[in-house]
Design a protein around this motif. Structure first.
Motif, short mmCIF file in Angstrom:
data_model
loop_
_atom_site.label_atom_id
_atom_site.label_comp_id
_atom_site.label_asym_id
_atom_site.label_seq_id
_atom_site.Cartn_x
_atom_site.Cartn_y
_atom_site.Cartn_z
N ARG A 131 0.80 -1.38 -0.01
CA ARG A 131 -0.05 0.02 -0.21
C ARG A 131 0.76 1.21 -0.09
N SER A 132 0.71 2.13 -0.91
CA SER A 132 1.36 3.50 -0.90
C SER A 132 0.91 4.43 0.00
N GLY A 133 2.02 5.42 0.48
CA GLY A 133 1.60 6.44 1.46
C GLY A 133 1.72 7.85 0.78
N ILE A 134 1.69 7.85 -0.63
CA ILE A 134 1.93 8.92 -1.63
C ILE A 134 0.73 9.37 -1.97
N ARG A 135 0.56 10.81 -1.57
CA ARG A 135 -0.58 11.47 -1.65
C ARG A 135 -0.25 12.72 -2.51
N ALA A 136 -1.33 13.49 -3.12
CA ALA A 136 -1.31 14.76 -3.51
C ALA A 136 -1.11 15.74 -2.16
N LEU A 137 -0.41 16.69 -2.59
CA LEU A 137 -0.30 17.87 -1.47
C LEU A 137 -1.48 18.83 -1.58
N PRO A 138 -2.00 19.52 -0.42
CA PRO A 138 -2.96 20.16 -0.65
C PRO A 138 -2.84 21.27 -1.78
N ARG A 139 -4.11 21.22 -2.56
CA ARG A 139 -3.91 22.37 -3.81
C ARG A 139 -3.17 23.67 -3.80
N GLU A 140 -3.86 24.60 -2.90
CA GLU A 140 -3.39 25.73 -2.77
C GLU A 140 -1.90 25.67 -2.43
N TRP A 141 -1.32 25.18 -1.54
CA TRP A 141 -0.14 24.80 -0.94
C TRP A 141 0.91 24.71 -1.98
N GLN A 198 0.38 24.66 -5.55
CA GLN A 198 -0.03 24.99 -7.00
C GLN A 198 1.27 25.60 -7.79
N ASP A 199 2.04 26.20 -7.27
CA ASP A 199 3.18 26.89 -8.03
C ASP A 199 4.39 25.91 -7.95
N LEU A 200 4.33 24.81 -7.54
CA LEU A 200 5.38 23.74 -7.61
C LEU A 200 5.19 23.01 -8.64
N PRO A 201 6.62 22.46 -9.18
CA PRO A 201 6.81 21.44 -10.35
C PRO A 201 6.14 20.08 -9.98
N VAL A 202 6.32 19.82 -8.52
CA VAL A 202 6.01 18.53 -7.99
C VAL A 202 5.24 18.85 -6.89
N ARG A 203 3.81 18.09 -6.82
CA ARG A 203 2.72 18.30 -6.11
C ARG A 203 2.24 17.31 -5.22
N PHE A 204 3.08 16.32 -5.13
CA PHE A 204 2.82 15.37 -4.34
C PHE A 204 4.02 14.66 -3.40
N ALA A 205 3.78 14.07 -2.38
CA ALA A 205 4.75 13.47 -1.37
C ALA A 205 4.37 12.39 -0.38
N GLY A 206 4.95 11.72 0.34
CA GLY A 206 4.85 10.85 1.43
C GLY A 206 4.55 11.53 2.51
N THR A 207 3.25 12.00 3.07
CA THR A 207 3.09 12.69 4.29
C THR A 207 2.78 11.80 5.35
N LEU A 208 3.10 12.07 6.43
CA LEU A 208 2.78 11.20 7.66
C LEU A 208 1.30 10.75 7.58
N ALA A 209 1.35 9.25 7.80
CA ALA A 209 -0.22 8.67 7.69
C ALA A 209 -0.99 9.43 9.05
N GLU A 210 -0.25 9.66 10.14
CA GLU A 210 -0.83 9.85 11.52
C GLU A 210 0.01 11.04 11.95
N GLU A 211 -0.94 12.32 12.42
CA GLU A 211 -0.24 13.35 12.81
C GLU A 211 0.48 12.95 14.02
N PRO A 212 1.85 13.46 14.49
CA PRO A 212 2.46 13.11 15.77
C PRO A 212 1.54 13.17 17.18
N PRO A 213 0.95 12.30 17.87
CA PRO A 213 0.12 12.01 18.76
C PRO A 213 0.83 12.87 20.29
N LEU A 214 1.19 14.21 20.28
CA LEU A 214 1.91 14.98 21.20
C LEU A 214 0.85 15.70 21.92
N ASP A 215 1.07 16.18 23.20
CA ASP A 215 0.20 17.24 23.59
C ASP A 215 0.75 18.54 23.15
N ARG A 216 -0.13 19.47 23.45
CA ARG A 216 0.02 20.80 22.58
C ARG A 216 1.03 21.49 22.87
#
Lengths: 79, 404
Positions: free
Chosen positions: B29-39, B41-59
């Motif tokens: 299973r791939s973890g590669i995803r499109a990056l948020p469009r607005e973020w 939009q100007d880049l030549p590469v618009r996808f990456a392997g972002t963390l599957a789960e945000e780090p579970p740390l306190d604020r």
């Protein structure tokens, strides 16, 4: 002493260091009671400057031993 | 050398912990995803392997740590708990966590503040959050590691170099237990633009999950990823004395340099081959003992070819089961060597090699037995696996592991 400033400062200290708001009382020492390190103290000062539009010079920060000291300084500066 | 591996932790684009990540890899299973469009939009590469789960740390913890430090904390905590949270004398406890770039997001965000609001608005946490030894330092502090805290920086080999340095802390007698790892949080428009400018990244914007395709004839570059990996390294004596579960042994580390080019690999793979041979010699193992290679396999046209040549050069006619897990995680840069060490250890422990995703047509010039389609079963008995990592600058690191 301004309760409004105390309440505002408590929110800032909680935000910066996670100290429960209820523990942040005017007689508490930032370092000894609230475990605020020097970096966190700079953050608290910066946030207070932003919130009340005051300037707290470094030479003053070392005199702000307790929360009450900070409230009094901010109160005086905004008067 | 013979160092016990007693705990594992990761946070990756395919899972927030070891169990989830390993299951995803076995399933291809791939973890590669499109990056948020607005973020993006100007880049030549618009996808990456972002963390599957945000780090579970306190604020409060989260706001004091750069994202690379957050991931390092998450992976280290999992590894430490997995090792049974041993009581260790702080003077015998070390931490080695590498990163390729360090707190680059913190640095660039702070520069935005400097330009917009001036120097008086720069956070006092800026420096502790951006320094490349920051992840090692925060993890070392969390575990009272007083024997030593180190942060190797060798681009995409940093995580593997950290494992090697950690092992030396034990063989040199400086520590009994060391948290070894790598971490990276590089996903920022500037780094994306910088790697894209090198023509190092895949530009398959229309099909992100198919973009990372190591050894495939249609590969066109690597895919940026973020994450962290951590392993608990322990002297065998210390591990046995406390009855720890031993996943596998780290038996050798080979560290060399290409002395060839700042970004291009040596097409003849000599430095990489020397690293593999040094790791095997260190572990008193032969090419025939090697049943599995977790390859660096970034999916760049030149890099994959050079590594294939290097593996042939080092292993002769031996054909171990090779896999490229970056096909699913993307390239986590300084985290890659540590996370992939975790995967290599798991492959030995479970006797299963995850498949390489997107290998539709293997490049005919690559003479390797690349696992694809489904996981490959490894033989029973004592066997050896390798993890290769190479970095811009010509860094070559090979780690050799033996089944427990």
């Amino acid at each position: 002493m301004s309760q409004e400033i105390l309440d505002g400062l408590a929110v800032i200290v909680n935000e910066v260091a996670g100290v429960p708001v209820a523990d942040i009382q005017s007689d508490k020492s930032f370092i000894d009671d609230l475990d605020i390190d020097s970096l966190s103290m700079v953050e608290v000062v910066m946030a207070a400057e932003d919130k009340w539009g005051v300037k707290i010079p470094d030479s003053e920060v070392k005199n702000l031993r307790t929360v009450g000291d900070a409230v009094a300084y901010i109160e005086k500066s905004t008067a | 050398m013979r160092i016990a591996i007693t705990g594992l932790g990761v946070t990756t684009p395919v899972g927030g912990d070891v169990a989830t990540s390993w299951a995803a890899l076995l399933a291809g299973r791939s973890g590669i995803r499109a990056l948020p469009r607005e973020w993006a939009q100007d880049l030549p590469v618009r996808f990456a392997g972002t963390l599957a789960e945000e780090p579970p740390l306190d604020r409060v913890e989260a706001r004091r740590l750069d994202r690379s430090q957050q991931s390092a904390m998450v992976a280290s905590r999992e590894a430490w708990a997995d090792a049974g949270s041993p009581e260790v004398d702080p003077l015998r406890m070390g931490t080695v966590i590498g990163t390729g770039i360090g707190g680059v997001i913190t640095l660039l965000d702070a520069y935005d503040v400097l330009k917009e609001r001036g120097p008086s608005r720069i956070s006092p946490l800026t420096v502790p959050m951006l320094m490349p030894n920051g992840p090692a330092a925060v993890v070392g502090l969390a575990h009272n590691a007083a024997a030593g805290v180190h942060a190797p920086v060798s681009a995409c080999a940093s995580g593997a170099e950290a494992v090697a340095v950690a092992a030396r802390m034990i063989t040199d007698g400086r520590a009994d237990v060391v948290i070894a790892g790598g971490t990276e949080a590089p996903i920022h428009p500037l780094t994306m633009a910088g790697f894209a400018a090198m023509r190092a990244l895949s530009t398959r914007n229309d099909d992100p999950s198919a973009a990372s395709r190591p050894y495939d004839i249609d590969r066109d570059g690597f895919v940026m990823g973020e994450g962290a990996g951590a392993l608990i390294l322990e002297s065998e004596e210390h591990a046995r004395a406390r009855g720890a579960r031993i996943y596998a042994y780290l038996i050798g580390a080979g560290l060399t340099a290409d002395a060839h080019h700042i970004a291009q690999p040596d097409p003849e793979g000599r430095g990489a081959a020397r690293a593999i041979l040094a790791a095997l010699a260190d572990g008193e193992a032969s090419a025939e003992d090697v049943v599995h290679v977790n390859a660096h396999a970034t999916s760049t046209p030149q890099g994959d070819s050079a590594e294939a040549v290097a593996i042939r050069l080092a292993l002769g006619s031996a054909q171990p089961a090779v896999t490229g897990t970056k096909s699913m995680t993307g390239h986590m840069l300084g985290a890659a060597g540590a996370a992939e060490s975790v995967f290599t250890v798991l492959a030995l422990h479970h006797r299963r090699v995850p498949p390489t995703a997107n290998l539709d047509h293997q490049d005919p010039s690559i003479d390797l037995d690349v696992v694809h389609g489904e996981p490959r079963q490894l033989p029973d008995g004592e066997c050896v696996a390798l993890n290769n990592s190479f970095g811009f600058g010509g860094h070559d690191v090979a780690l050799a592991f033996r089944s427990a």
